[in-house]
Design a protein around this motif. Structure first.
Motif, short mmCIF file in Angstrom:
data_model
loop_
_atom_site.label_atom_id
_atom_site.label_comp_id
_atom_site.label_asym_id
_atom_site.label_seq_id
_atom_site.Cartn_x
_atom_site.Cartn_y
_atom_site.Cartn_z
N GLU A 1 -20.83 -47.29 -18.83
CA GLU A 1 -20.87 -48.72 -19.08
C GLU A 1 -19.87 -49.10 -20.18
OE1 GLU A 1 -24.28 -52.18 -19.75
OE2 GLU A 1 -24.83 -50.07 -19.55
N GLY A 2 -19.10 -50.14 -19.91
CA GLY A 2 -18.10 -50.61 -20.86
C GLY A 2 -16.70 -50.12 -20.58
N SER A 3 -16.56 -49.10 -19.72
CA SER A 3 -15.23 -48.53 -19.46
C SER A 3 -14.33 -49.52 -18.72
CB SER A 3 -15.36 -47.23 -18.67
OG SER A 3 -16.03 -47.46 -17.43
N MET A 4 -14.89 -50.24 -17.76
CA MET A 4 -14.08 -51.22 -17.02
C MET A 4 -13.65 -52.37 -17.93
SD MET A 4 -13.56 -50.17 -13.95
CE MET A 4 -13.04 -51.65 -13.12
N ASP A 5 -14.52 -52.80 -18.83
CA ASP A 5 -14.14 -53.85 -19.76
C ASP A 5 -13.01 -53.38 -20.68
OD1 ASP A 5 -16.12 -56.02 -19.23
OD2 ASP A 5 -17.55 -54.44 -19.69
N LEU A 6 -13.05 -52.11 -21.06
CA LEU A 6 -11.99 -51.56 -21.90
C LEU A 6 -10.65 -51.58 -21.18
CD1 LEU A 6 -10.25 -48.84 -22.78
CD2 LEU A 6 -11.29 -50.21 -24.59
N LEU A 7 -10.65 -51.17 -19.93
CA LEU A 7 -9.40 -51.16 -19.16
C LEU A 7 -8.86 -52.57 -18.94
CD1 LEU A 7 -10.27 -48.35 -16.59
CD2 LEU A 7 -8.55 -48.24 -18.40
N MET A 8 -9.77 -53.52 -18.72
CA MET A 8 -9.33 -54.92 -18.56
C MET A 8 -8.71 -55.43 -19.86
SD MET A 8 -9.92 -55.52 -15.46
CE MET A 8 -10.88 -54.80 -14.11
N ALA A 9 -9.33 -55.04 -20.99
CA ALA A 9 -8.78 -55.44 -22.29
C ALA A 9 -7.42 -54.79 -22.55
CB ALA A 9 -9.76 -55.06 -23.40
N ALA A 10 -7.19 -53.63 -21.93
CA ALA A 10 -5.91 -52.91 -22.10
C ALA A 10 -4.82 -53.43 -21.18
CB ALA A 10 -6.13 -51.42 -21.86
N GLY A 11 -5.12 -54.44 -20.36
CA GLY A 11 -4.10 -55.05 -19.52
C GLY A 11 -4.18 -54.68 -18.05
N PHE A 12 -5.22 -53.98 -17.62
CA PHE A 12 -5.36 -53.61 -16.20
C PHE A 12 -6.07 -54.73 -15.44
CE2 PHE A 12 -4.66 -49.49 -18.10
CZ PHE A 12 -4.00 -48.76 -17.11
N THR A 13 -5.69 -54.86 -14.18
CA THR A 13 -6.39 -55.77 -13.26
C THR A 13 -6.64 -55.03 -11.96
OG1 THR A 13 -4.27 -56.65 -12.44
CG2 THR A 13 -5.37 -57.88 -14.21
N GLN A 14 -7.72 -55.38 -11.30
CA GLN A 14 -8.07 -54.72 -10.03
C GLN A 14 -7.34 -55.39 -8.88
OE1 GLN A 14 -12.25 -54.05 -9.56
NE2 GLN A 14 -12.09 -53.49 -7.40
N GLN A 15 -6.64 -54.58 -8.10
CA GLN A 15 -5.87 -55.09 -6.96
C GLN A 15 -6.06 -54.20 -5.74
OE1 GLN A 15 -1.73 -55.75 -7.91
NE2 GLN A 15 -2.19 -56.48 -9.99
N THR A 16 -5.86 -54.79 -4.57
CA THR A 16 -5.89 -54.04 -3.32
C THR A 16 -4.46 -53.73 -2.90
OG1 THR A 16 -7.92 -55.17 -2.64
CG2 THR A 16 -6.69 -54.00 -0.93
N LEU A 17 -4.16 -52.42 -2.87
CA LEU A 17 -2.79 -51.99 -2.53
C LEU A 17 -2.84 -50.90 -1.47
CD1 LEU A 17 -1.37 -51.64 -6.18
CD2 LEU A 17 -1.05 -53.57 -4.62
N PRO A 18 -1.73 -50.76 -0.72
CA PRO A 18 -1.69 -49.66 0.26
C PRO A 18 -1.56 -48.31 -0.43
CG PRO A 18 0.40 -50.83 0.22
CD PRO A 18 -0.53 -51.61 -0.64
N ASN A 19 -2.34 -47.34 0.03
CA ASN A 19 -2.26 -45.99 -0.54
C ASN A 19 -1.14 -45.22 0.16
OD1 ASN A 19 -3.22 -45.19 1.96
ND2 ASN A 19 -5.31 -44.86 1.24
N PRO A 20 -0.85 -43.96 -0.22
CA PRO A 20 0.23 -43.20 0.41
C PRO A 20 0.08 -43.07 1.92
CG PRO A 20 -0.44 -42.13 -1.62
CD PRO A 20 -1.41 -43.24 -1.39
N ASP A 21 -1.16 -43.21 2.44
CA ASP A 21 -1.37 -43.12 3.89
C ASP A 21 -1.21 -44.46 4.58
OD1 ASP A 21 -1.93 -40.44 3.58
OD2 ASP A 21 -4.08 -40.80 3.26
N GLY A 22 -0.89 -45.48 3.82
CA GLY A 22 -0.68 -46.79 4.40
C GLY A 22 -1.94 -47.63 4.52
#
Length: 447
Positions: free
Chosen positions: A220-241
């Protein structure tokens, strides 16, 4: 960084106190109606003059009487009544030949067939309670404080997301090993960005990655830390497409790279919001000390499955009593028995029969007991405490010894005595029978 965390709590605490003061108004605002202001203006102004010599003499005499009354227990009728009751109980205690009942754990009390011993009034204390000075002055159980701390921290996320997230990680999770692993993993993520700012592979975290799902996401709290560090959650294609969820770093979401370094320092230095064990101060008459003998389950360090083994251990103990064992073997078994407890009840019996009771962690030092007694004494003079075995506890020899080291677990009655260096001074005092402060003596619940 530690100072920054302390200042963070001081600011939040002062904000809460400021809000409780109610709405304010500008000094220029008219706070009184015109009618009331007119009436005030029409009132004659009374000019105060200095006290006459006679008034000064009378005031000084009254002040002296008040001071004598507050320091002399002879003027305190409630104190005199308590002393009379204690004297009566001590006489009854000397007249009987029965051995005083010892404090014992709640698990042993369950084996008594007398229903009266199971009543709450026979509990030495209602439980184990804590304070959190960083937040407020309430006294609550540990579970209640955990919920309150969690609520408090989440309320601060909007204003101080990074620092608050560090505190949530430390304070709202239980497994210390997993917390440390999470912190190291998060620091590695941020250090890679600081060290290799142009490397694209360090700008993305694949959320299905096993290291992330096992080490970071469950805390608990790890996702908030990453958001505070400038990360955002996005949907992207992986190496398999195929589309997959990623956490993507965007430098525009943080003021500068230096802010990431500050966040790393906060992650490594942050600690759980500290709780202080409340002493559960009680002042007992001898009759109360005899009846309040049961320890609550919260004093145990045992888990439910460990309790099931108690009967087997008791059987083994009986067998060991029939064997010849060395002193070292007996001490080892004694220590193992004491480590079943997390807390201990310490009672200090004064020469007037009154008992002072407090709750301590079994790993606290004797100096904590000494300070507890000293804080409640009427006179700040040196003293010693004697154990039931006759050992004299002193700061010089026992200050750093734990309650387990001194064999004071799970409950012990220590006997108070003034230090030899002040006995003559005490005996010459008219209040030589006074030990506890008046505000402590009023805690005696019944006479």
């Amino acid at each position: 960084m530690a100072d920054k965390i302390i200042n963070f709590f001081k600011k939040k605490k002062s904000d809460v106190q400021f809000k409780r003061a109610g709405p304010g108004h500008r000094l220029s605002e008219a706070t009184l109606s015109s009618q009331s202001s007119t009436s005030v203006k029409n009132e004659p102004v009374v000019r105060r003059t200095g006290l006459s010599e006679e008034s000064k003499t009378a005031a000084e005499a009254a002040l002296a009487r008040m001071q004598n009354k507050s320091t002399n227990p002879g003027f305190n009728t409630s104190y005199a009544a308590i002393q009379a009751q204690v004297k009566k109980e001590l006489e009854n205690e000397r007249a009987t030949t029965s051995k005083p009942q010892e404090l014992k754990p709640d698990s042993e009390a369950q084996k008594d067939n007398t229903e009266e011993l199971m009543l709450p009034k026979n509990m030495a204390t209602n439980g184990v309670f804590f304070k959190c000075p960083m937040i407020n002055d309430e006294v609550l159980t540990k579970q209640e404080w955990k919920a309150k701390i969690k609520t408090f921290l989440y309320e601060q996320l909007e204003e101080e997301r990074g620092l608050t997230a560090c505190l949530i990680i430390q304070s709202c999770n239980d497994n210390r090993e997993k917390i440390n692993t999470c912190v190291e993993t998060l620091c590695k993520y941020l250090e890679n960005i600081v060290t290799y700012p142009e490397e694209e592979k360090y700008q993305k975290i694949r959320m299905s990655n096993r290291a992330f799902t096992d080490r970071v996401q469950p805390i608990e709290g790890s996702m908030d830390l990453l958001m505070a560090a400038g990360f955002t959650q996005q949907t992207l294609p992986n190496p398999d497409g195929q589309d997959e969820e990623y956490l993507v770093f965007n430098k525009d979401n943080v003021p500068s790279v230096e802010s990431l370094i500050t966040l790393i320092e906060a992650l490594r230095s942050a600690e759980p919001v500290p709780l202080e064990l409340d002493r559960g101060l009680q002042v007992l008459l001898p009759s109360q000390a005899v009846t309040k003998v049961q320890l609550p389950p919260s004093f145990y360090a045992l888990k439910p499955e460990d309790i099931k083994r108690e009967q087997q251990l008791r059987t083994e103990a009986i067998e060991k009593m029939q064997m010849l064992r060395t002193k070292a073997m007996r001490e080892k078994d004694e220590l193992r028995e004491m480590r079943k407890y997390k807390f201990a009840i310490i009672r200090v019996r004064f020469p007037d029969g009154i008992l002072l009771q407090g709750t301590f962690s079994v790993y606290e030092h004797y100096s904590e007991i000494h300070d507890f007694v000293q804080q409640n004494l009427e006179y700040d003079l040196p003293f010693i405490l004697n154990t039931p075995t006759g050992h004299k506890l002193t700061l010089e020899e026992d200050a750093t010894k734990t309650l387990i080291d001194l064999r004071l677990v799970p409950a012990t009655v220590l006997t108070f005595a003034w230090h030899a260096s002040v006995i003559d001074q005490i005996n010459s005092s008219p209040n030589k029978d006074v030990f506890l402060k008046p505000e402590v003596m009023v805690l005696v619940s019944e006479i």
